[in-house]
Design an enzyme around this catalytic site. Structure first.
Site, PDB file in Angstrom:
ATOM      1  N   GLY A   1      -2.927 -69.049   2.429  1.00 65.63           N
ATOM      2  CA  GLY A   1      -3.171 -67.619   2.639  1.00 65.63           C
ATOM      3  C   GLY A   1      -4.312 -67.065   1.806  1.00 65.63           C
TER       4      GLY A   1
ATOM      5  N   LYS B   1       4.770 -64.514 -11.771  1.00 71.06           N
ATOM      6  CA  LYS B   1       6.153 -64.351 -11.335  1.00 71.06           C
ATOM      7  C   LYS B   1       6.993 -63.912 -12.535  1.00 71.06           C
ATOM      8  CE  LYS B   1       4.471 -66.449  -7.692  1.00 71.06           C
ATOM      9  NZ  LYS B   1       4.029 -65.694  -6.500  1.00 71.06           N
TER      10      LYS B   1
END
Length: 364
Positions: A234, A315
């Site tokens: 992506g 994250k």
């Protein structure tokens, strides 16, 4: 105060900020710190899951006192940051416009536009249709009393945020200080041939973390980039669409649509150990790993000159999320302390979940 008062002398009651639902605690801590830095005395109010937080001063203050501290780019978890000047909890069902117009008129400030919005929660978004329908009649009533001069340079934009059907916050969107999108959310469409929705995360990061001038000068066709942990592609695809040649590093496969761009070289290798033979313009990284490990890797690439710019994702743990962000800041600061001044920008994007996205480069 005269209705001709300039925005710089406009009095406000604090700061209103929007966030991803569930991150109100982190946002509240950030705007509390911002308010303290600006010399404001007051308190933070928020509710878990509400999608916003507000700092309320004990006494109204001139908006100019907020200065640079009212910049939406500063808090990591704020999608939008606005000086607010009034609020109401008992809007009537039939004539909502009248009390809102009275409050705007009483502020002594004219506005150049009107934005009606809600927090980004499932419950609040049910009022998005009302906001669309109510914008025109409210605009009309504000124009009647001289509180609105559509498109007038130098006047702030009026933001009316409805957390419930009977309550509203009134705030001022200051030019170059507030996010330019309603609710602070860029509207991005998923390209039909993109390999994954993660491409929207990098597209939003480029829109949010870079200025217009930086996008034009720093992302030019013919540049070279590395994507660490690229699969399924992506982020690689997003760069390739901009004419940037990408070396995609991942032991996993890339989608056919990524390789079809003919702008990508796929190397099966470990993103933590692979290094380029010569420096590249960009390195991007969306690997799932402990945030401190990612931050250290990003700082190392910048410190050693392997890349000039990097956009990366961190994250976050379920708890102590703000502390994790600050730990990453400190790791980067320590690694680059002997190298020179640097520019680190961190934001929780709309397309981020339990994570934040950052841009890092050395200052010239």
């Amino acid at each position: 105060m005269s209705s001709h008062a300039p925005a710089s002398s406009f009095s406000v009651s604090g700061l209103l900020a929007y966030c991803r639902a569930g991150f109100e605690k982190e946002l509240a801590a950030e705007i509390d710190d911002l308010a303290a830095d600006a010399g404001l005395i007051g308190y933070v109010r928020t509710e878990p899951g509400s999608g916003y937080a507000a700092f309320e001063t004990f006494e109204p203050v001139p908006v100019i006192k907020l200065g640079e501290f009212a910049d939406w780019r500063k808090p990591v978890f704020a999608r939008q940051l606005l000086p607010w000047f009034d609020r109401i909890d008992d809007l009537p069902e039939r004539d909502r416009a009248r009390p809102l117009v009275d409050m705007v008129k009483g502020s002594g400030q004219r506005f150049s536009g009107v934005v009606l919005e809600t927090p980004d929660t499932d419950e609040a978004k049910q009022r998005s249709g009302f906001c669309r329908r109510f914008t025109e009649p409210l605009t009309r009533e504000l124009e009647k009393v001289g509180a609105l001069r559509l498109g007038k340079p130098g006047f702030p934009v009026l933001h009316v945020m409805f957390p419930t059907a009977t309550s509203a916050w009134l705030a001022a969107g200051l030019k170059d200080r507030c996010a330019p999108w309603p609710m602070g959310i860029p509207r991005l469409r998923m390209p039909s041939n993109a390999p994954s929705r993660s491409t929207l995360k990098l597209a939003e990061a480029i829109m949010t973390l870079l200025s217009d001038e930086e996008r034009d000068s720093l992302l030019r066709a013919g540049m070279r980039a590395v994507d660490l942990g690229a699969a399924p592609g992506g982020w690689t695809w997003q760069l390739a669409q901009r004419g940037i040649r990408v070396t995609a590093i991942d032991n996993g496969p890339l989608r056919d649509t990524v390789m079809a761009t003919e702008m990508v070289e796929h190397l099966k290798a470990d993103g933590f150990t692979w290094r380029p033979q010569r420096p590249v313009d960009w390195m991007v990284c969306d690997m799932v790993e402990q945030p401190s490990r990612i931050a250290s890797l990003m700082a190392e690439w910048i410190a050693t000159g392997r890349c000039r710019h990097t956009i990366f994702n961190l994250k976050l743990p379920m708890k102590r999320r703000l502390e994790a962000v600050e730990q990453c800041r400190e790791l980067i600061r320590k690694r680059l302390a002997s190298i020179g001044p640097f520019d680190l920008r961190i934001k929780q994007l709309y397309h981020d979940r339990e994570e934040v996205t950052a841009y890092l480069t050395l200052k010239k």
